[in-house]
Motif scaffolding. Structure first.
Motif, short mmCIF file in Angstrom:
data_model
loop_
_atom_site.label_atom_id
_atom_site.label_comp_id
_atom_site.label_asym_id
_atom_site.label_seq_id
_atom_site.Cartn_x
_atom_site.Cartn_y
_atom_site.Cartn_z
N SER A 20 52.41 39.57 34.91
CA SER A 20 52.12 39.80 36.08
C SER A 20 52.29 41.41 36.80
O SER A 20 51.74 41.71 37.55
CB SER A 20 52.75 38.63 37.03
OG SER A 20 54.03 38.81 36.72
N SER A 155 62.38 38.04 42.06
CA SER A 155 61.16 38.46 41.41
C SER A 155 60.68 39.70 41.69
O SER A 155 59.93 40.20 41.08
CB SER A 155 60.18 37.55 41.69
OG SER A 155 60.22 37.02 43.03
N ASN A 159 59.88 42.60 38.40
CA ASN A 159 58.49 42.83 38.44
C ASN A 159 58.11 44.17 38.72
O ASN A 159 57.19 44.70 39.20
CB ASN A 159 57.72 41.91 39.26
CG ASN A 159 57.48 40.45 38.45
OD1 ASN A 159 56.53 40.35 37.44
ND2 ASN A 159 58.32 39.68 39.04
N VAL A 161 59.11 46.00 41.07
CA VAL A 161 59.04 46.62 42.46
C VAL A 161 60.40 47.28 42.83
O VAL A 161 61.59 46.73 42.61
CB VAL A 161 59.05 45.53 43.47
CG1 VAL A 161 58.75 45.97 44.99
CG2 VAL A 161 57.55 44.85 43.18
N LEU A 185 52.42 45.75 55.28
CA LEU A 185 53.33 46.17 54.09
C LEU A 185 53.15 45.03 52.99
O LEU A 185 53.01 45.33 51.81
CB LEU A 185 54.44 46.27 54.35
CG LEU A 185 55.46 46.71 52.95
CD1 LEU A 185 55.39 47.85 52.47
CD2 LEU A 185 56.98 46.62 53.16
N CYS A 186 53.65 43.66 53.23
CA CYS A 186 53.72 42.62 52.34
C CYS A 186 52.14 42.30 51.99
O CYS A 186 51.88 42.13 50.67
CB CYS A 186 54.35 41.55 52.88
SG CYS A 186 55.79 41.84 53.58
N HIS A 190 50.36 41.40 48.26
CA HIS A 190 50.14 39.83 48.31
C HIS A 190 48.74 39.45 49.18
O HIS A 190 48.87 38.86 50.00
CB HIS A 190 51.25 39.17 48.76
CG HIS A 190 52.58 39.39 48.02
ND1 HIS A 190 52.54 38.78 46.85
CD2 HIS A 190 53.57 40.13 48.33
CE1 HIS A 190 54.02 39.23 46.47
NE2 HIS A 190 54.49 40.07 47.18
N CYS A 212 57.61 37.80 57.62
CA CYS A 212 57.70 37.28 56.60
C CYS A 212 59.06 36.89 56.47
O CYS A 212 59.53 35.83 55.52
CB CYS A 212 57.44 38.09 55.35
SG CYS A 212 55.60 38.69 55.33
N HIS A 216 61.48 34.40 54.26
CA HIS A 216 61.78 34.82 53.20
C HIS A 216 63.21 35.62 52.95
O HIS A 216 63.15 36.42 53.92
CB HIS A 216 60.68 35.74 52.36
CG HIS A 216 59.41 34.64 51.96
ND1 HIS A 216 59.30 33.76 50.83
CD2 HIS A 216 58.39 34.47 52.79
CE1 HIS A 216 58.40 33.29 50.76
NE2 HIS A 216 57.66 33.43 51.92
N VAL A 218 63.47 38.74 50.88
CA VAL A 218 62.67 39.65 49.98
C VAL A 218 63.76 40.31 48.71
O VAL A 218 63.16 40.86 47.72
CB VAL A 218 61.94 40.60 50.62
CG1 VAL A 218 61.00 39.79 51.19
CG2 VAL A 218 62.64 41.82 51.54
N LEU A 226 61.67 33.17 46.65
CA LEU A 226 62.67 33.90 47.46
C LEU A 226 62.75 33.51 48.90
O LEU A 226 62.66 34.16 49.90
CB LEU A 226 61.88 35.52 47.50
CG LEU A 226 61.67 36.38 46.31
CD1 LEU A 226 60.94 37.39 46.64
CD2 LEU A 226 62.99 36.58 45.59
C1 HEC Z 1 54.76 47.05 45.76
C2 HEC Z 1 54.10 45.78 45.72
C3 HEC Z 1 54.90 44.69 46.66
C4 HEC Z 1 55.16 44.70 47.96
C5 HEC Z 1 55.06 45.62 49.08
C6 HEC Z 1 55.59 43.40 48.27
N1 HEC Z 1 55.79 42.81 47.10
FE1 HEC Z 1 56.32 40.76 46.96
N2 HEC Z 1 55.86 40.57 44.90
C7 HEC Z 1 55.32 41.68 44.24
C8 HEC Z 1 55.59 41.23 42.94
C9 HEC Z 1 54.75 42.34 41.77
C10 HEC Z 1 56.03 40.13 42.74
C11 HEC Z 1 56.16 39.26 41.52
C12 HEC Z 1 54.83 38.59 40.98
C13 HEC Z 1 54.56 37.62 41.77
O1 HEC Z 1 54.65 36.43 41.94
O2 HEC Z 1 53.28 37.86 42.73
C14 HEC Z 1 56.44 39.61 44.03
C15 HEC Z 1 56.77 38.30 44.49
C16 HEC Z 1 57.05 38.02 45.68
C17 HEC Z 1 57.47 36.65 46.04
C18 HEC Z 1 57.86 35.55 45.23
C19 HEC Z 1 56.65 34.81 44.69
C20 HEC Z 1 57.27 34.00 43.43
O3 HEC Z 1 56.54 33.15 42.96
O4 HEC Z 1 58.57 33.95 43.05
C21 HEC Z 1 57.53 36.49 47.37
C22 HEC Z 1 57.96 35.37 48.27
C23 HEC Z 1 57.34 38.11 47.87
N3 HEC Z 1 57.00 38.83 46.79
C24 HEC Z 1 57.20 38.21 49.30
C25 HEC Z 1 57.05 39.53 49.56
C26 HEC Z 1 57.21 39.75 51.12
C27 HEC Z 1 57.80 39.02 52.33
C28 HEC Z 1 57.04 41.32 51.10
C29 HEC Z 1 57.03 42.36 52.24
C30 HEC Z 1 58.44 42.32 52.90
C31 HEC Z 1 56.68 41.65 49.73
N4 HEC Z 1 56.80 40.74 49.14
C32 HEC Z 1 56.20 42.92 49.48
C33 HEC Z 1 55.05 42.86 44.85
C34 HEC Z 1 55.30 43.10 46.14
#
Ligand code: HEC
Ligand code: HEC
Ligand code: HEC
Ligand code: HEC
Ligand code: HEC
Ligand code: HEC
Ligand code: HEC
Ligand code: HEC
Ligand code: HEC
Length: 325
Positions: A20, A155, A159, A161, A185-186, A190, A212, A216, A218, A226
């Motif tokens: 991923s 995560s 991954n 980040v 941003l998120c 996503h 979010c 969550h 984060v 999360l």
């Molecule tokens: C730079 C890219 C990036 C940003 C910005 C980002 N994420 Fe993520 N996020 C990821 C990746 C990569 C993963 C792990 C792979 C996946 O499950 O998609 C993840 C995983 C998650 C998960 C867990 C999914 C799981 O299956 O466990 C959540 C919930 C989540 N993100 C929420 C957020 C929220 C809320 C924000 C904003 C505050 C955010 N993310 C911002 C890249 C990002």
């Protein structure tokens, strides 16, 4: 030593997530923590010169300097009482080499427009994400920042980040991610959540009435995905308290996980339901006929209206057809 265990976990678990993360960023080998620590030391032949020197020689008129002064990090700069201290070099590394060729005369520097030699700083944007995060974690230990307790196993950390991906420290005085900008941003990483949130029934995230982080954590949590709190029900009932229970008549144990029936980000069905009636109910129940008529009853909740549980001691099936349960 405290860090050794979570990092061992990263080392072992990382390959599982490799697929991923490859989509998002180029995958890199995960190294022992001391390797990342070496990367953030900076040039050993450089000395620390202090923020005043950085600013007066190179960033006197920058918006960046202004923003920094007004930021929480800038406010930590208190030479008079020593600690805690955050300055430009805490994140960028020692700066003496960068300003070596620039004189003391501030006015002359302004006129000649000489630039500092940025190649002698930490190459902060091109470090591996683990090293980027370490720059922050050297001050933001679990003790000072409890929300980071589960960071190493989250995560996001697993991954690739890094803190920088979400915290844009020089885009203004704000060092946190503002609620105003959060969804965008998120959504950037996503897109599937953005698509869900555009559906007919949805929590008002894109309207910015919710964020979010209302559901969550984060930076890592004890729940899957999360989520905040220790169960899905707990995540939801902080706002939907009337669904909390316990009720005299519970709907089996299904309401423990609200996501059994609800899609949290959005749905084509009313009330954020995962499936339309009667299919939602028929996933777990056989349909039945009512009043001895052999008709198929579609609108299950017309009669079974207390779907989340009730304390009512009225007869199970009362005058207006409400089934307690
Ligand atoms: C730079 C890219 C990036 C940003 C910005 C980002 N994420 Fe993520 N996020 C990821 C990746 C990569 C993963 C792990 C792979 C996946 O499950 O998609 C993840 C995983 C998650 C998960 C867990 C999914 C799981 O299956 O466990 C959540 C919930 C989540 N993100 C929420 C957020 C929220 C809320 C924000 C904003 C505050 C955010 N993310 C911002 C890249 C990002
Ligand atoms: C808490 C950590 C931190 C502190 C303190 C900090 N920076 Fe930065 N700086 C970063 C990060 C992270 C980046 C990477 C780009 C970004 O996120 O904006 C960066 C990027 C930069 C850039 C490149 C900006 C660009 O758009 O390419 C400059 C110039 C800079 N910082 C100057 C400074 C100066 C001057 C100070 C002190 C007044 C300072 N920084 C203090 C973390 C910090
Ligand atoms: C030299 C120490 C130091 C470094 C390095 C550092 N911070 Fe901080 N940071 C602090 C202190 C001290 C505070 C203020 C007290 C607190 O909130 O814990 C703070 C506060 C914050 C806040 C809270 C802002 C608010 O409005 O409440 C955020 C967000 C933050 N830092 C993010 C980061 C990120 C991201 C990095 C890495 C790029 C970083 N910090 C690097 C010391 C540091
Ligand atoms: C996926 C995006 C994302 C990543 C990655 C991320 N943060 Fe945050 N961070 C946020 C958001 C969103 C908030 C605002 C939370 C809120 O308002 O409840 C926040 C808040 C904070 C705060 C303020 C906490 C408080 O109690 O007010 C600190 C400090 C912080 N982050 C530090 C870090 C550090 C250090 C890292 C890297 C180890 C990091 N963050 C990684 C999104 C992120
Ligand atoms: C009302 C609470 C709530 C809000 C607000 C919320 N989420 Fe979620 N999110 C959840 C729940 C609950 C799950 C787990 C769903 C499940 O297990 O079926 C989840 C799962 C996820 C996942 C994992 C998706 C998957 O299918 O594995 C990501 C990524 C995510 N959320 C991102 C976000 C982002 C980004 C935002 C803000 C734009 C956000 N969430 C806002 C409750 C929420
Ligand atoms: C931070 C508070 C908050 C949390 C936490 C929260 N909700 Fe909500 N929920 C709301 C608000 C506000 C609305 C009303 C939206 C509107 O009127 O547009 C809502 C509406 C709903 C609706 C009705 C939607 C509709 O189309 O009428 C359902 C169902 C729902 N939430 C389920 C959940 C579930 C399941 C969770 C946990 C995953 C959850 N909520 C967590 C605030 C919250
Ligand atoms: C067995 C399936 C099911 C489960 C599990 C479930 N719900 Fe619902 N929920 C429904 C149905 C069906 C509706 C629509 C009610 C109607 O049509 O009368 C609904 C409606 C709602 C509404 C909007 C209308 C109202 O009554 O306020 C909220 C909010 C809500 N649910 C929250 C939750 C929360 C929180 C949980 C977890 C504690 C949860 N639900 C668990 C089936 C379920
Ligand atoms: C995720 C599975 C699941 C879904 C979806 C579900 N239920 Fe249930 N339901 C259960 C379980 C488990 C029980 C408890 C069974 C038992 O105690 O024998 C139950 C019990 C019931 C009962 C009997 C209550 C009693 O006191 O005997 C009714 C009526 C009922 N559900 C109606 C519905 C309706 C209407 C829907 C759709 C809105 C629905 N259920 C959706 C799993 C589910
Ligand atoms: C016209 C009203 C009505 C409708 C519509 C209706 N039911 Fe019922 N349901 C009843 C009555 C009456 C009972 C029996 C109550 C009792 O015996 O206490 C019952 C009982 C049940 C039970 C408990 C069965 C048992 O053996 O304990 C389940 C489960 C159930 N219904 C599911 C559904 C589902 C799923 C739907 C939608 C497909 C549905 N009902 C639609 C009136 C209705």
């Amino acid at each position: 030593m405290r860090r050794a265990f979570p990092l061992l976990f990263i080392v072992l678990a990382a390959p599982l997530f490799a697929v991923s993360c490859a989509e998002l960023k180029q995958s890199r080998a995960i190294l022992p923590v001391r390797e990342y620590e070496k990367m953030i030391v900076g040039r050993l032949d450089a000395e620390y010169v202090g923020t005043d020197n950085c600013v007066s020689r190179c960033h006197r008129h920058d918006k960046l300097t202004d923003d920094f002064r007004r930021s929480v990090h800038g406010e930590q700069l208190r030479p008079e009482d020593g600690l805690p201290l955050v300055n430009c070099e805490s994140c960028h590394g020692p700066g003496s080499l960068a300003i070596a060729k620039i004189g003391d005369d501030v006015e002359k520097n302004d006129l000649s427009k000489v630039k500092c030699d940025t190649t002698t700083f930490l190459d902060i944007m091109n470090l591996p994400p683990q090293a980027q995060s370490l720059i922050c974690l050297k001050c933001h230990s679990t003790v000072s920042t409890p929300i980071l307790t589960h960071w190493n196993a989250s995560s996001h950390a697993l991954n690739d980040v890094s803190c920088f991906d979400c915290h844009k420290l020089h885009q203004g005085p704000q060092q946190k991610v503002s609620r105003e900008q959060m969804s965008e941003l998120c959504f950037g990483c996503h897109p599937e959540i953005k698509a869900e949130n555009n559906l007919f029934s949805h929590h008002p995230l894109r309207e910015k009435k919710m964020a979010c982080v209302d559901c969550h954590e984060v930076h890592g949590s004890v729940q899957e995905k999360l989520l905040k709190g220790s169960t899905v029900k707990e995540t939801c009932t902080r706002c939907h308290m009337e669904k909390q229970g316990p009720f005299v008549f519970e709907h089996g144990d299904v309401t423990e996980n609200c996501a059994n029936c609800h899609a949290p980000h959005g749905s084509v069905n009313n009330n954020l339901l995962n499936a339309a009636m009667p299919f939602l109910c028929l996933q777990c129940h056989a349909g039945h006929s009512a009043d001895n008529k052999q008709l198929f009853v579609n609108r299950c909740t017309d009669c079974h209206s207390q779907i989340h549980g009730t304390n009512s001691t009225a007869p199970a099936f009362n005058n207006n057809g409400t089934l307690r349960q």
